[in-house]
Enzyme design. Structure first.
Site, PDB file in Angstrom:
ATOM      1  N   LYS B  50       8.451  -0.930   1.400  1.00  0.00           N
ATOM      2  CA  LYS B  50       7.141  -0.649   2.000  1.00  0.00           C
ATOM      3  C   LYS B  50       6.713   0.772   1.671  1.00  0.00           C
ATOM      4  O   LYS B  50       5.546   1.028   1.368  1.00  0.00           O
ATOM      5  CB  LYS B  50       7.204  -0.855   3.521  1.00  0.00           C
ATOM      6  N   GLN B  94      10.043  -2.312  12.568  1.00  0.00           N
ATOM      7  CA  GLN B  94      10.909  -3.139  11.722  1.00  0.00           C
ATOM      8  C   GLN B  94      11.878  -3.921  12.600  1.00  0.00           C
ATOM      9  O   GLN B  94      12.604  -3.347  13.395  1.00  0.00           O
ATOM     10  CB  GLN B  94      11.672  -2.230  10.739  1.00  0.00           C
ATOM     11  N   ASP B 117       0.929  -5.773  11.454  1.00  0.00           N
ATOM     12  CA  ASP B 117       1.718  -7.002  11.307  1.00  0.00           C
ATOM     13  C   ASP B 117       1.030  -8.191  11.986  1.00  0.00           C
ATOM     14  O   ASP B 117       1.432  -9.337  11.788  1.00  0.00           O
ATOM     15  CB  ASP B 117       3.106  -6.828  11.940  1.00  0.00           C
TER      16      ASP B 117
END
Lengths: 277, 277
Positions: B50, B94, B117
């Protein structure tokens, strides 16, 4: 065999009545406020039914009625007031709303803890994540009647015809939680009959009389009819009951099937919201 | 034919790069903050990817790393700070998080407008109602690659194996919006092959190498492989690529299929969040 929603709903209402008695002893008086805009005839009937149901179990019912000319902002402000009213536990907005009103935005105004229809993003998100919340009443009522009749769902193939935000989609999530395999069909689906015929449990939420015919149903399937269609002053479902009922193992009639279960679940949600307070 | 996620993602990244240049001229400097707790090896790789992707398009990347011993409250407070930081546009946590942390509750702490997300209840609710929002990246990436290759979805039967909150469920909703018929299979489904074999578009998000074999796939189907499985230091998908690829019309490889699309969609969501500000 008939899945008798009327009887099952009455059983649930008897239990709720007792719970409400207990709440009242703790000086909690469950109260539902329904907002209505305009004078849609079907809405009048639905609201009257909700009022009767509330009164039959001891829930205080208040109807807030506005003319069609109300603005988005005025309606939202009125809801906001009920959000803040500590004596109100449940809030419903009767749809349809007039075209100049953004319905989704109105629903979103309802405090999630009072959103007894389970329409707010917050409650949908909770449903998504298997967390307890105020669940959408028709889907909740369908799962409940299947459970009351001990109909197994795990591993079964459930086919839902209809993908609305208030029935098809939340019902799909609830069936997934019951470990069913779920297929969602809709107006753009091809070859509906060949898929519906695979269903162990077939749900129709289409809104067309005689939409589900005998050739669309597998032998011994469970058939759930969510349709409420008015035909010549009679209320009928989506399913051709006369020809489908002989081949399936269970079926919900219309009326006295899913409808009373939905109302019972509204009452249950008001009680849950009252207890959560 | 291969659905090349790597190339498609690069094309999207080139476009984002230009958009980010424009934003910078308006003194908006898109920034993503990633929270990591502990030292999960797979997480380290994902985060590094990322970071590289952000830097390749000009998004500022910040990693906030905590030890396993962090409490729920401390983590939530740290996220809250970034919620309030006007220079931060996107926030990711995460997973997996340590067991003493309630992951859903942590996700819920993220400000919906920074939730790149798309995991918060608010964004799930928006997705539900067809409203624009920050969409979950893997599902969004899958729909995008199908569109880039002009693969029709309307009326097609899509079968998704896997019912997770971050892939299976949101993907089902996105396919419904594309007017596909959708079936969701999972670990409790019976007779998976007979249903998967009906799919015009088959998506596997299971996490088991060689789970999807040739006999589960219809001739000329489109196969989307979401699996990321580590086998003897190699990354493989869920699909037995060798035997399935000859019979299907399109297939995503692993690596270079869905993975790079997911990362491209994270970048796109950061840009959307920056523009919304």
């Amino acid at each position: 065999m008939i899945l008798n929603g009327y009887e099952t709903a009455n059983k649930i209402k008897e239990e709720l009545k007792k719970e409400i008695e207990c709440l009242k002893q703790k000086e909690i008086y469950p109260k539902l406020v329904v907002f209505q805009v305009g004078d849609n005839e079907a809405s009048n009937i639905y609201i009257r039914n909700k009022q009767k149901a509330c009164e039959s179990v001891g829930i205080i019912f208040e109807l807030v009625h506005y003319k069609e000319s109300i603005t988005q902002q005025e309606l939202e402000n009125a809801i906001e007031k009920k959000n803040q009213d500590e004596l109100v536990h449940g809030i419903l907005v009767q749809s349809p709303l007039p075209k100049h009103i953004n319905e989704l935005q109105v629903f979103e105004t309802i405090l999630p803890s009072k959103d007894v229809d389970g329409f707010t993003s917050y409650n949908i998100g909770k449903l998504w994540c298997h967390e307890t919340c105020l669940l959408s009443c028709t889907p909740k009522g369908i799962i409940r009647i299947l459970k009351e009749y001990n109909i197994p769902m795990e591993g079964k193939h459930v086919v839902i015809i209809g993908r609305s935000n208030i029935v098809g989609k939340p019902l799909a999530l609830l069936f997934l939680e019951e470990n069913a395999t779920v297929t969602i069909l809709h107006s753009k689906s091809k070859d509906i009959a060949s898929i519906s015929k695979q269903a162990d449990i077939l749900v129709s939420a289409v809104g067309k009389p005689n939409f589900v015919t005998k050739d669309m149903v597998k032998e011994k399937a469970v058939v759930i009819d969510v349709g409420i269609n008015r035909v010549e002053n009679k209320v009928v479902g989506d399913v051709d009951f006369e020809h489908v009922s002989p081949i399936c193992s269970y079926i919900t009639p219309v009326p006295k099937g899913v409808g009373p279960m939905t109302i019972a679940m509204i009452l249950e949600n008001v009680v849950i919201a009252s207890k959560n307070k």
